[in-house]
Every structure is written in C-alpha cells, then in structure tokens.
Write a protein that holds these residues in place. Sequence first.
Motif, PDB file in Angstrom:
ATOM      1  N   HIS A 145       0.826  -1.289   0.082  1.00 34.59           N
ATOM      2  CA  HIS A 145       0.043   0.066   0.120  1.00 34.59           C
ATOM      3  C   HIS A 145       0.965   1.247   0.006  1.00 34.59           C
ATOM      4  N   ALA A 146      -0.032   2.295  -0.317  1.00 35.34           N
ATOM      5  CA  ALA A 146       1.004   3.716  -0.474  1.00 35.34           C
ATOM      6  C   ALA A 146       0.803   4.492   0.804  1.00 35.34           C
ATOM      7  N   THR A 147      -0.023   4.135   1.700  1.00 36.86           N
ATOM      8  CA  THR A 147      -0.204   4.751   2.918  1.00 36.86           C
ATOM      9  C   THR A 147      -0.249   3.880   4.259  1.00 36.86           C
ATOM     10  N   ALA A 148       0.126   4.274   5.503  1.00 39.06           N
ATOM     11  CA  ALA A 148       0.000   3.422   6.419  1.00 39.06           C
ATOM     12  C   ALA A 148      -1.425   3.345   6.884  1.00 39.06           C
ATOM     13  N   ALA A 149      -2.356   4.198   6.900  1.00 39.15           N
ATOM     14  CA  ALA A 149      -3.782   4.132   7.140  1.00 39.15           C
ATOM     15  C   ALA A 149      -4.382   2.948   6.224  1.00 39.15           C
ATOM     16  N   GLU A 150      -4.033   3.006   4.861  1.00 36.96           N
ATOM     17  CA  GLU A 150      -4.512   2.049   3.915  1.00 36.96           C
ATOM     18  C   GLU A 150      -4.065   0.624   4.454  1.00 36.96           C
ATOM     19  N   ALA A 151      -2.916   0.529   4.895  1.00 35.58           N
ATOM     20  CA  ALA A 151      -2.376  -0.914   5.019  1.00 35.58           C
ATOM     21  C   ALA A 151      -3.102  -1.488   6.305  1.00 35.58           C
ATOM     22  N   GLU A 152      -3.440  -0.345   7.412  1.00 33.11           N
ATOM     23  CA  GLU A 152      -3.923  -0.808   8.537  1.00 33.11           C
ATOM     24  C   GLU A 152      -5.488  -1.274   8.496  1.00 33.11           C
ATOM     25  N   TYR A 169       0.137  -6.386  10.459  1.00 24.80           N
ATOM     26  CA  TYR A 169       0.871  -5.012   9.924  1.00 24.80           C
ATOM     27  C   TYR A 169       2.156  -4.875  10.003  1.00 24.80           C
ATOM     28  N   PHE A 170       2.866  -4.852   8.840  1.00 21.43           N
ATOM     29  CA  PHE A 170       4.438  -4.786   8.986  1.00 21.43           C
ATOM     30  C   PHE A 170       5.034  -3.362   8.788  1.00 21.43           C
ATOM     31  N   GLY A 171       4.034  -2.378   8.633  1.00 18.33           N
ATOM     32  CA  GLY A 171       4.699  -1.114   8.523  1.00 18.33           C
ATOM     33  C   GLY A 171       5.752  -0.947   7.183  1.00 18.33           C
ATOM     34  N   GLN A 172       6.710  -0.369   7.450  1.00 16.65           N
ATOM     35  CA  GLN A 172       7.818  -0.556   6.273  1.00 16.65           C
ATOM     36  C   GLN A 172       8.937  -1.563   6.549  1.00 16.65           C
ATOM     37  N   GLU A 182       3.907  13.118  -5.582  1.00 18.53           N
ATOM     38  CA  GLU A 182       4.941  14.236  -5.365  1.00 18.53           C
ATOM     39  C   GLU A 182       6.171  13.805  -6.415  1.00 18.53           C
ATOM     40  N   ASN A 183       6.079  12.764  -6.934  1.00 14.88           N
ATOM     41  CA  ASN A 183       7.274  12.333  -7.693  1.00 14.88           C
ATOM     42  C   ASN A 183       8.632  11.873  -6.907  1.00 14.88           C
ATOM     43  N   ARG A 184       8.376  11.469  -5.554  1.00 15.19           N
ATOM     44  CA  ARG A 184       9.320  11.339  -4.733  1.00 15.19           C
ATOM     45  C   ARG A 184       9.258   9.689  -4.514  1.00 15.19           C
ATOM     46  N   ARG A 185      10.450   8.864  -3.996  1.00 10.09           N
ATOM     47  CA  ARG A 185      10.349   7.837  -4.053  1.00 10.09           C
ATOM     48  C   ARG A 185       9.939   7.380  -2.531  1.00 10.09           C
ATOM     49  N   GLU A 186       9.334   6.159  -2.437  1.00 13.24           N
ATOM     50  CA  GLU A 186       8.825   5.915  -0.803  1.00 13.24           C
ATOM     51  C   GLU A 186       8.558   4.480  -0.696  1.00 13.24           C
ATOM     52  N   LEU A 187       8.813   3.914   0.243  1.00 10.51           N
ATOM     53  CA  LEU A 187       8.476   2.606   0.531  1.00 10.51           C
ATOM     54  C   LEU A 187       7.215   2.312   0.919  1.00 10.51           C
ATOM     55  N   CYS A 188       6.853   1.169   0.355  1.00  6.66           N
ATOM     56  CA  CYS A 188       5.334   0.504   0.628  1.00  6.66           C
ATOM     57  C   CYS A 188       5.146   0.186   2.402  1.00  6.66           C
ATOM     58  N   TYR A 189       3.752   0.326   2.314  1.00  8.46           N
ATOM     59  CA  TYR A 189       3.415  -0.157   3.516  1.00  8.46           C
ATOM     60  C   TYR A 189       2.890  -1.636   3.634  1.00  8.46           C
ATOM     61  N   THR A 190       3.137  -2.538   4.201  1.00 13.67           N
ATOM     62  CA  THR A 190       2.618  -4.077   3.767  1.00 13.67           C
ATOM     63  C   THR A 190       1.972  -4.663   4.836  1.00 13.67           C
ATOM     64  N   THR A 191       1.040  -5.885   4.503  1.00 11.18           N
ATOM     65  CA  THR A 191       0.560  -6.537   5.345  1.00 11.18           C
ATOM     66  C   THR A 191       0.683  -7.733   5.092  1.00 11.18           C
ATOM     67  N   SER A 192       0.158  -8.855   5.960  1.00  7.29           N
ATOM     68  CA  SER A 192       0.411 -10.196   5.375  1.00  7.29           C
ATOM     69  C   SER A 192      -0.992 -10.985   6.352  1.00  7.29           C
ATOM     70  N   TRP A 193      -1.539 -12.124   6.076  1.00  2.10           N
ATOM     71  CA  TRP A 193      -2.530 -12.677   6.717  1.00  2.10           C
ATOM     72  C   TRP A 193      -2.667 -14.062   6.143  1.00  2.10           C
ATOM     73  N   GLY A 194      -3.234 -15.013   7.180  1.00  4.00           N
ATOM     74  CA  GLY A 194      -3.394 -16.323   6.741  1.00  4.00           C
ATOM     75  C   GLY A 194      -4.353 -17.085   7.660  1.00  4.00           C
TER      76      GLY A 194
END
Length: 485
Positions: free
Chosen positions: A171-178, A237-240, A254-266
């Motif tokens: 995800h692009a944002t923490a809120a969306e990943a959460e 929730y893994f954050g970054q 804004e055309n800047r490089r950013e790290l994804c926010y990630t999740t996993s579930w099972g």
Amino acid sequence: MAVSEEQDFVKQITKMSVDFDKWYTDVVRKAELADYAPIAGTMVLRPLGTATWDAIRRAFDDLIAETGHENWIFPLLIPEDVFMKEAEHVQGFAPEVAWVTRGGKEDLAVPLVVRPTSETIIGTIVRKYIQSHRDLPLLTNQWANVVRWEMRTRLFLRSREFYWQEGHTFHATAAEAESEVLQILDDYREIAEDWLAVPVIPGRKTEVEKFAGAEFTTSIEGMMRDGLALQMGTSHYFGQNFSSAYDIGFTNRENRRELCYTTSWGISWRLIGGLVMAHGDDSGLVMPPRIAPVQAAIVPIFRDEAGREAVSRFLAPITAALKGRVRHRVDWRDNRPGDKYAHWEVRGVPFRVEAGPRDVEAGQVVVVDRLSREKRQVPAASLADWLVDELNAYHATLFERARKFHTEHTAHPQTKQEFRDFFENGNGFAWAAFCDRTECELELKDQLGGVTARNKPFRVEGGFPDRCVWCEQPATTVAVFARAY
Ligand SMILES: [Zn+2]
C-alpha cells in the motif's frame, strides 16, 4: 507416534469426557478427514477433508475477490540470502526452517529454504511490478503448502507441512494498510462465524504473541469443547519493515520515491481441526452445513430388486429437485441401513434422509438431523425447499450452541486469586485487566501452565479494575487469557 497407532485403523471413538485428545484423533481418522502419513510429522488429507478445505477456500476466495484481491502462485523455494534480509523474521522462523542443500548430485552454492511463509520471496518478486502509486494497492493472495519443522505435531493443528492461504498486500499509506489488516480480520471472523458456526473474538495480539517482523498482529480466537483457545486466523501489519529490508518502493504523487506499507494474513487447514473440536461429539463429527461436502445423505431401504427399482424411481425426481440446491449423496452401497446411518453420522452429515417401501407408498421421506436426532416426515415433493430452510436453521442452532458453550466457559476474574483459581480448576477464557507487559505475561504463563493472553479484544463490554489482574501494576488494556492449541 507409535507404530501401532499408525497402522491400526480406528475401531471406536474414545469418549470426549475420557480423553479429549484421543477423542479428537479418533474423530479425525474415523470420519476419514485426515490420517497420519508415513513421513514423520506430516499428514494426508483424505477426500472428506479435501472437500471441506475446498469449501472453505471457495468461501474465502469469494470474500476477498469482492475487495479486489487476486490469486498468484509463488515459488516454494527461497534462496538463503533472500530469506535472511529481515532480521526479526529470520530469528522467528530459523529454528523451524527446512533446507534444501543439494540439487541432483551437486551441493548448492546458495542453500534454499522451503518456505515457512512467503513474505520474503513475494516481496522480492513483486517489487518489480510496483513502480508508481498507480500500481498500488497490490493485493496478492496464494493458496499453498508451507513447511515448518515442528517437533510436536497433531493432526490439522500442527504438522510439518500444512496448507493455507497467505495474503500479502502493498500500500501507499500506513492508514490504508492498517485498514486492510482489519478488513481481512473481519473476513476471517465471517468465515469462522457464518460458515463454520464458531463464534470468535477478534483482537490485537500482545508483543509476546505477535508475528516475527510485524509491527502488530491481530487474530480471531475460538473456544474448543475442552475450553482451550484455537487461534483461527491472523492478520499482520508490517509498516515499512519488509519494504525497507526488500527495497519495495514506489514513486508517490509528488514524484518522490517512498517505501510501501505492507500486510500479510493467513488461515490454514487448522480451521478443520477447529470445527471438529468446536462441534464434534461422542458419535463423531458435526459438520457446519454451509461447508459440509454432503449436506443430506439419502439412504434407500429395500429388500429385493423390485424394491430397489421402486425406491430408485421414487428418488429420481427428489434428487433432480435437490440438484444445485442441496449437496447430497444417495447411498446405494450394499451395506445394511444401520451401517450406512453410522457411516454418515460419524462424518457429521447434517441431514439423513431415509426412503423405504412405506415412504414410497405415502409419497414422503423420513429426515433425521445430526444434532437433535429427531425423526420428521417430509412430503417428497417439498423436500428440497424444506432442506434449504432447515440447513439455515441448523447453522443457526449450531452457532448458538457453540456461543452458549463459549459464554458458559468464560469468566471475568477481578483478583489474582480468582484468576489463579479459574485456571487451576480447568479451562476456558478469562477476560481481565492487564498491564500489557511482556515480563508479566511470561510470568503468569510459567506459573499457570501455559496460560497466555490470546488477544486484546477490540470490543470490550462492562467495567474492569484499573490494576493488572496478575501483577497489580496499572492496567492499560483488557486481555482474554486462555490455554491454547
Ligand atoms: Zn501485569
């Protein structure tokens, strides 16, 4: 596992009240859900178990497809250097990793890990498909087997190789990943409650119980009929953390490089063990109707060939009406009716339909349900409609029965003494005020024979003391405690 246990076919089911563990193993084997395999710590899923797993899989796939998730198939083997990049994750999984060190006759330059979970390989692969914020969110899922070198194994609950689904999202944002983490946890709750008829508690794990490498872990916890908890699904929730270890980035608006926010579930096939232990009885399995591979077993009763033909003609329009509405099987085997009843009963089929000569004459069938064993006469012409309604009612009854058991075995201890007494005298869930400190949780786990904080429920009703039930320091949360599988 003793050799005799491997080879002797289960003859009878041990009573649940005599030995719960033995009862469980007997039911799993006698119902032909699964069995021990000749490789230590592994099992074979027999057709009933496979059909049950497929039903769970279909239900969950439909749920996550609605929210845009897509299935992938990722590799089984992970190169050592790829696996080793996220320190906490490695530390958590290293003790139970199986290695491939040779291919053919060659020793491998880089040993391979048989995936115990796939965060590392999936992150490594998908980063090339993620360039800009327009590629996000990337919502992947895979149905796969994984290997964890467990020392103590148990059919469905703990085996060296097991099947599960693992979702991995970017995800692009923490809120969306959460919010993804919570959305999936709610999907898991829906699978447990609306499909498996097992009431569960959704909540957040403590630091002790969270996933290796996660910022936080959420879970659903169900109660088995011995009062122990079963973790039935987890969402992390893994954050970054992973995206920084594996360099999974994107170009933002804004055309800047950013790290994804990630999740996993099972969720895994332990859910099948869960439905055995939440619903079963001394006669065997009780299948929740919505995932039952066979919802109605039809047993024709006849004495001779003419009788067989008459009942066959009688059943033809009935099975035609059931087609596509009720999963059914007509049991034409040569066994005695009593043996057939036992066969379907131990497999937990919700409804048994008997059709004998007198029923044919009266244009009706006799229906017996697995829960009440009550016999009811139903006109043949309306059997399909009747079963569709009754299967829903059956689900509701089963869920209500499990909910009642769960409530009756739940306590709200106010003091350390009450808390101690509860777990020294048996099992169940204890909701209590908690300081949320690792030190305190480990101490009570040690002193109370394995009691842990299963999670910190999202929904807490009623008041709780402002001191921790164990150490009496200020409480910061309410946790539900139990011994667990
Ligand atoms: Zn405490």
